[in-house]
Design a protein around this motif. Sequence first.
Motif, PDB file in Angstrom:
ATOM      1  N   LEU A  40      -8.174  24.272  68.716  1.00 40.42           N
ATOM      2  CA  LEU A  40      -9.139  25.154  68.158  1.00 40.42           C
ATOM      3  C   LEU A  40      -9.251  26.512  68.909  1.00 40.42           C
ATOM      4  O   LEU A  40      -8.965  26.603  70.277  1.00 40.42           O
ATOM      5  N   ARG A  41      -9.440  27.490  68.041  1.00 37.47           N
ATOM      6  CA  ARG A  41      -9.309  28.806  68.592  1.00 37.47           C
ATOM      7  C   ARG A  41     -10.571  29.546  68.086  1.00 37.47           C
ATOM      8  O   ARG A  41     -10.895  29.518  66.933  1.00 37.47           O
ATOM      9  N   VAL A  63     -14.835  29.045  64.324  1.00 38.18           N
ATOM     10  CA  VAL A  63     -13.613  28.385  65.208  1.00 38.18           C
ATOM     11  C   VAL A  63     -12.486  28.012  64.159  1.00 38.18           C
ATOM     12  O   VAL A  63     -12.656  27.417  63.010  1.00 38.18           O
ATOM     13  N   VAL A  64     -11.191  28.462  64.662  1.00 40.71           N
ATOM     14  CA  VAL A  64     -10.100  27.975  63.599  1.00 40.71           C
ATOM     15  C   VAL A  64      -9.346  26.890  64.251  1.00 40.71           C
ATOM     16  O   VAL A  64      -9.290  26.593  65.375  1.00 40.71           O
ATOM     17  N   VAL A  65      -9.048  25.729  63.242  1.00 47.48           N
ATOM     18  CA  VAL A  65      -8.484  24.450  63.634  1.00 47.48           C
ATOM     19  C   VAL A  65      -7.310  24.187  62.924  1.00 47.48           C
ATOM     20  O   VAL A  65      -7.225  24.414  61.800  1.00 47.48           O
ATOM     21  N   GLY A  66      -6.268  23.549  63.946  1.00 45.18           N
ATOM     22  CA  GLY A  66      -5.067  23.042  63.202  1.00 45.18           C
ATOM     23  C   GLY A  66      -4.600  22.079  64.179  1.00 45.18           C
ATOM     24  O   GLY A  66      -5.230  21.487  64.799  1.00 45.18           O
ATOM     25  N   ALA A  91       2.902  25.257  63.176  1.00 45.08           N
ATOM     26  CA  ALA A  91       1.571  24.465  63.374  1.00 45.08           C
ATOM     27  C   ALA A  91       0.620  25.145  64.352  1.00 45.08           C
ATOM     28  O   ALA A  91      -0.711  25.345  63.902  1.00 45.08           O
ATOM     29  N   GLU A  92       1.035  25.939  65.352  1.00 45.42           N
ATOM     30  CA  GLU A  92      -0.265  26.319  66.090  1.00 45.42           C
ATOM     31  C   GLU A  92      -0.142  28.202  65.688  1.00 45.42           C
ATOM     32  O   GLU A  92      -0.933  28.651  66.526  1.00 45.42           O
ATOM     33  N   GLY A  93       0.227  28.512  64.919  1.00 50.22           N
ATOM     34  CA  GLY A  93       0.154  29.863  64.268  1.00 50.22           C
ATOM     35  C   GLY A  93      -0.535  29.888  62.994  1.00 50.22           C
ATOM     36  O   GLY A  93      -1.663  29.935  62.491  1.00 50.22           O
ATOM     37  N   PHE A 124      -8.287  24.960  58.909  1.00 48.35           N
ATOM     38  CA  PHE A 124      -9.623  25.222  58.245  1.00 48.35           C
ATOM     39  C   PHE A 124     -10.435  26.163  59.357  1.00 48.35           C
ATOM     40  O   PHE A 124     -10.118  26.019  60.458  1.00 48.35           O
ATOM     41  N   LYS A 125     -11.442  27.140  58.860  1.00 46.48           N
ATOM     42  CA  LYS A 125     -12.140  27.747  59.823  1.00 46.48           C
ATOM     43  C   LYS A 125     -13.583  27.213  59.743  1.00 46.48           C
ATOM     44  O   LYS A 125     -14.128  27.004  58.455  1.00 46.48           O
TER      45      LYS A 125
END
Lengths: 428, 120
Positions: B10-11, B18-21, B89-91, B96-97
């Motif tokens: 989560l970023r 929050v951006v999730v991947g 994956a992490e970029g 989703f946001k």
Amino acid sequence: MCDATRAANKTGCRMANGDDNRFKEFETQDICGCGVPHGPGEHHHHHHHDHSHVEETGPKRTPLYDLHVELGAKIVEFAGYDMPVSYPLGVMKEHLHTREKAGFFDVSHMGQVVLIGRRRDAAEALEALVPVNVQGLAENRQRYGFFTNDAGGIEDDLMIANRGDHLFLVVNAACKDADIARLRDGLEPDVVVKHIENRALFAIQGPASEAVMAELAPALKDMRFMDVATVEIEGVECWVSRSGYTGEDGYEISVPEAAAVMLARKILDHDDVEPIGLGARDSLRLEAGLCLYGHDIDTETSPVEAGLTWAIQKVRRNGGDRAGGFPGADRILAELDNGADRRRVGLMPGTRAPMREGVMLFADETATDPVGKVTSGGFGPSVEGPVAMGYVPASMAETGTTLFGEVRGKRLPVTVADLPFVPARFKR
Amino acid sequence: MKFTEEHEWLRVEDDGIVVVGITEHAAEQLGDVVFVELPEVGATISKDDEVVVIESVKAASDILAPVDGEIVEVNETIVDEPGKVNEDAEGESWFFKVKVEDMSQLDDMMDEAAYKKFIS
């Protein structure tokens, strides 16, 4: 030959840590198309070299086990063996590499059996167990077949080779004990049944197979699809067939256990060859429209339902000189004449969502009763989309028929498609 | 970045979205991703809801919502090209946001060092 299994396994790619509550895996088709329950001990032996803790009751290992580990394979238990499901290349690239160049598969878990006629001809005797024209099989030729049961279902599928003074059979790993028992019950003592346990079995599959193997043994170049031969490779006696289970040209090679690692390394040394795990083996055979025992065919499915009538030669059918005389002949011969009520068909899902084994098929979006079921399904790397096989009523088996598969509660369109999904490239 | 035990990252962006991947480790474990189904923009999600379906050549998995909130954007690129999840994956391959109601839900999550230790 296909890898067999009986029950659906639920392995997949469990995360390495935690109990995976949230990033959980739901009911999935197996990772390797193997179907044998992997159980709680999933046997991901990441790079373990230590053999000291192998329990007597644990999975068996093929002569190439250490080599698989050295090559970085992910190991899973399949049919009682620790087998490579994939290598660092990954399932997708392993699959594509096999279609483009050549893949090396360890299939040593499969059963190798020799039949030698004593008081009776082995071919004639074997015909009591399989609806195949074994007596008409020319020397040094091989044929696909299956053991049937009294109900007309399939007990296992196998390869039968005529080696002159004996028959050589290759049967599925998960069924081999039952197959050998069946052979002993049915054929001994007139025919000697020898389970060959001191030989490994390799498959080399893909368009570059011939060039790769011809460098080691030029004679392999001259073999045609389904030819068998005894060939010396690097001074070792190998039993070779030009066959496989990927839809590609290639060879299956039985080699003495003691020479297995040496020969595997020789083959893998070639730039065009990559080791390929059970994961890609499953997607390759699915695209090729080939049945996986325990999934697409089993004790309940008849050869006619399964679309395997091409493997039942005329001489064993009604009107033939040796019609019937195999278990379940009544049902199978009647279905050959009149057709079966349901048929195995190719299924092309209409969306990107794969339809895996167990997906129920419906005639329309609202019907309450399913008309059929997916028996194998997943993503086809060469097709670049999802592909599946399953059983549907004969009235819905025509290519182009639209059905609906229920995936996660949603009815998604799926079209009956011709098999194979990828054209076979055997060297006829 | 924050990480969950379920291998999500989560970023938090400047505007509190929050951006999730999923993590590279998760993508590697899953194998080649071939199908992604994302939630609808505008959907309200609760922690532990099944919000994303992801299928690899090997198996199907779902991803459960790491927080409560409202979906404000989804990454259609990975629906069209699921293989991108394995590449980044992490970029670029975020899922989703989400507009998070209670940012304190992120407090107990792992930082990168803790996550690395968790997967080692």
